[in-house]
Design an enzyme around this catalytic site. Structure first.
Site: not given
Ligand code: SAH
Length: 258
Positions: A35, A57, A172
């Site tokens: 995704d 998305k 998020m």
């Molecule tokens: N499973 C993922 C989280 C998914 S929810 C994890 O463990 O990181 C999606 C959220 O993750 C985004 O809205 C943001 O808050 C965060 N996120 C994911 N990648 C990011 C990045 N490179 N920099 C900042 N926030 C990130």
């Protein structure tokens, strides 16, 4: 069922932060379901014969429903021996990995998890902020600022978090930030609490700011911080050693609309 589905964490974006196991599975898999928040450089590791299915998305469109994603995985694992379900960060941190694992297991599919570097941890490292510190920062809480749309009531009690957790890492959280901050201050957290936000941690375009809790929402809006971003609230922000932060990678994050 002949095959196995691997729920693999892709890490926060920089391909160098993939685990050795994730790297090996990407090279050998017959099919991959991925995704948003996974750079092309990581997807390019798969073989030319690998079947690739995008379920994230697209701008202006809805994501593929969880129901459909589960069906896609089930269908693929009937035909292939190694199916990778690749997720940004860690598959079991706000990634619905638990739901997918449960569904696959209930349908008799062999499923294995490969942990990844979650963005909350990577984000703090790339700002040089330790998430704990012996001088008064012994707890940290990971929280989702935006919860599943099917939930009738918010399941995060922000007011009680205000005093029960010394440091809060919010995923998020950008769009709901003013509400979250109001609740935390209402719950007794000092408006002067040091706070940080980092956008696109570990990849091209990474940027961050540090301010107080009271000023955070206004600054985030003024500086136009958008998703994907991590917010860190708590005194641990004061322990930043900026010089130890790694430089972000040159890869870009596509489809950053979660
Ligand atoms: N499973 C993922 C989280 C998914 S929810 C994890 O463990 O990181 C999606 C959220 O993750 C985004 O809205 C943001 O808050 C965060 N996120 C994911 N990648 C990011 C990045 N490179 N920099 C900042 N926030 C990130």
């Amino acid at each position: 069922m002949p095959g196995t589905v691997y729920l693999v964490g892709a890490g926060p974006g920089d391909p160098d932060l993939l685990t050795v196991r994730a790297h090996a599975l990407l090279r050998q898999c017959d099919a991959i379901v991925y995704d948003s928040l996974v750079p092309n450089e990581i997807l390019q590791l798969v073989s030319s014969t690998c079947e690739c299915v995008f379920v994230g998305k697209r701008r202006g469109a809805h994501s593929v429903s969880q129901f459909t994603t589960n069906d896609i995985l089930l269908e693929l694992v009937k035909r292939h021996s190694c199916v990778v379900r690749l997720k940004g960060g860690d598959p079991f941190v706000f990634g619905r990995g638990g739901e997918e694992a449960e569904y696959l297991h209930n349908h008799g599919v062999s499923v294995k998890v490969v942990p990844g570097v979650t963005s909350g941890i990577a984000a703090s490292a790339y700002m040089g902020i330790p998430l704990t510190h012996r001088d008064g920062c012994s707890s940290v809480t990971f929280v989702a600022g935006h919860e599943g749309i099917n939930k009738k009531e918010p399941s995060v009690n922000w007011k009680s978090l205000a005093l029960s957790s010394q440091n809060i890492v919010i995923y998020m959280g950008v769009y709901n930030l003013q509400f979250i901050i109001d609740q935390l201050i209402d719950g007794g957290m000092s408006p002067e609490t040091p706070s940080a936000v980092i956008q696109q941690a570990t990849v091209k375009g990474q940027r961050y700011l540090i301010t107080t809790l009271m000023q955070l929402a206004e600054k985030v809006e003024k500086e136009q911080f958008v998703s994907p971003a991590i917010v860190i609230i708590g005194s641990v922000v004061n322990f930043q050693v900026e010089a130890c932060a790694p430089l972000p990678s040159e890869v870009t994050m596509p489809n950053s609309f979660s």
